[in-house]
Design an enzyme around this catalytic site. Structure first.
Site, PDB file in Angstrom:
ATOM      1  N   GLY A  10      15.123   7.233 -13.434  1.00 43.41           N
ATOM      2  CA  GLY A  10      15.901   8.335 -12.617  1.00 43.41           C
ATOM      3  C   GLY A  10      14.569   9.124 -12.069  1.00 43.41           C
ATOM      4  CG  ASP A 127      17.008  13.114 -19.831  1.00 45.49           C
ATOM      5  OD1 ASP A 127      17.403  14.012 -19.104  1.00 45.49           O
ATOM      6  OD2 ASP A 127      17.021  11.753 -19.882  1.00 45.49           O
ATOM      7  NE  ARG A 265      38.932  28.872 -13.391  1.00 40.18           N
ATOM      8  CZ  ARG A 265      39.302  29.330 -12.600  1.00 40.18           C
ATOM      9  NH1 ARG A 265      38.470  29.066 -11.503  1.00 40.18           N
ATOM     10  NH2 ARG A 265      40.275  30.114 -12.068  1.00 40.18           N
ATOM     11  CG  HIS A 271      22.069  13.337  -9.775  1.00 41.26           C
ATOM     12  ND1 HIS A 271      23.157  13.282 -10.247  1.00 41.26           N
ATOM     13  CD2 HIS A 271      21.300  12.507 -10.212  1.00 41.26           C
ATOM     14  CE1 HIS A 271      23.325  12.068 -10.887  1.00 41.26           C
ATOM     15  NE2 HIS A 271      22.108  11.510 -10.782  1.00 41.26           N
TER      16      HIS A 271
END
Length: 341
Positions: A10, A127, A265, A271
């Site tokens: 990523g 991450d 909600r 991304h």
């Protein structure tokens, strides 16, 4: 010496800063030649090689993403993948490879190193789950984006007196959720390392409403309820065997609404956490990683990864850094429970 550079997995803010610093130092101080492998391991397998020089990396420091492109290609899953990479490097007279990636890309690099490819690893991921380094670049930017989003959601949540669930990235590590949740003043933070009790979550939500404040729940995409399974919208897997995580936010909002009788909600940041200009810290760290990766190539210190330890950049064996995933210590998570509810 000719050095190839690739960015795999990523994308994240700071990749271009590594490319820039590696090329600048390699050319200016060591007279290296550089090429880039397009789209990560895919380009290495397919022979998609592009030139890299100082003019080509000029002005890319503040840019997000990667000028070389990226992919989640696993070379070990492709027929003759290792041999094809070796052929690409030989055809272009490449002497060494700088591999910039997260746990999957570096995991593949570890095996390729064992099979004789001369390479140095650079850890990146929003991450922050690569072992062996105190921090990966991309993480600071992602936390900043998530924190700003939480700040903005507080006001709209209070205007309507509803619960807002914020789903953030992180896969199976809760670093983004914990850091951004604490910084953004979330009332509940859910991480993969600590399976949560939905009844306790609802109790925290109701206690917040009792003092006339609207709750913010921050959930890592890999958070899992106790005695339950991971909530997934899509069960397809990539070449590394990973499912596409997402869905816990919508599930939480639905459960909270049904169990508490209040409106809830979901906001999935997705991304947006990966994109845009890198923070000053990520530019600084990525630049240092690139400089030290080139030094490792010059020293012939292959099979290593550059890593941050305190304020120093050190070299650690790739095999050690990719054998496990860096996850949040439950004791660290426990420090912040006083703010829940």
């Amino acid at each position: 010496m000719k050095v190839a550079v690739l960015t795999g997995g990523g994308d994240c803010p700071g990749l271009n800063a590594v490319i820039r610093s590696a090329v600048r130092k390699g050319i200016q101080e060591y007279a290296f030649d550089f090429v880039g492998l397009r789209d990560g391991w895919r380009g290495a397998i397919q022979g998609n090689v592009v030139p890299l020089d100082i003019s080509g990396v000029r002005g890319i420091l503040p840019r997000g993403g990667t000028i070389l492109g990226s992919s989640r290609t696993n070379p070990l899953k492709h027929e003759d993948g290792v041999r094809r990479i070796q052929d690409t490097l030989a055809a272009h007279e490449v002497d060494a490879l700088i591999v910039i990636g997260g746990e999957d890309t570096l995991g593949a690099a570890t095996e390729l190193s064992r099979q004789g490819i001369r390479l140095v690893g650079v850890p990146k991921t929003i991450d922050n789950d690569v072992a062996g380094t105190d921090c990966t670049f991309g993480f600071d930017t992602a936390v900043g984006i998530a924190t700003e989003a939480i700040d903005r959601l507080h006001t709209t949540a209070e205007s309507h007196m509803r619960t807002l669930v914020v789903e953030v990235m992180g896969r199976h590590s809760g670093w983004i959720a914990l850091r951004a949740g604490v910084a953004g003043g979330a009332n509940v933070i859910l991480i993969p390392e600590r399976p949560f009790d939905i009844d306790q979550v609802c109790a925290w939500v109701k206690s917040r409403f009792r003092i006339n404040y609207a709750p913010i729940v921050v959930a890592a995409e890999g958070a899992v309820p106790k005695e339950g399974q991971m909530i997934l919208k899509d069960r397809s897997v990539d070449e590394y065997g990973h499912v596409r995580l997402s869905g816990i936010g919508e599930w939480l909002a639905r459960e909270i609404s049904e169990r508490t009788g209040t409106d809830a909600r979901t906001t999935v940041l997705g991304h947006i956490q990966r994109g845009g200009t890198p923070s000053s810290f990520d530019r600084w760290l990525a630049t240092r990683f690139g400089l030290h990766a080139v030094d490792a190539v010059k020293d012939g210190d292959f099979g290593k990864m550059v890593a941050l330890r305190s304020t120093d950049i050190v070299r650690v064996p790739l095999a050690d850094s990719t054998s496990t995933t860096k996850r949040v210590d439950p004791a660290l998570y426990d420090e912040f429970e006083v703010f829940f509810g």
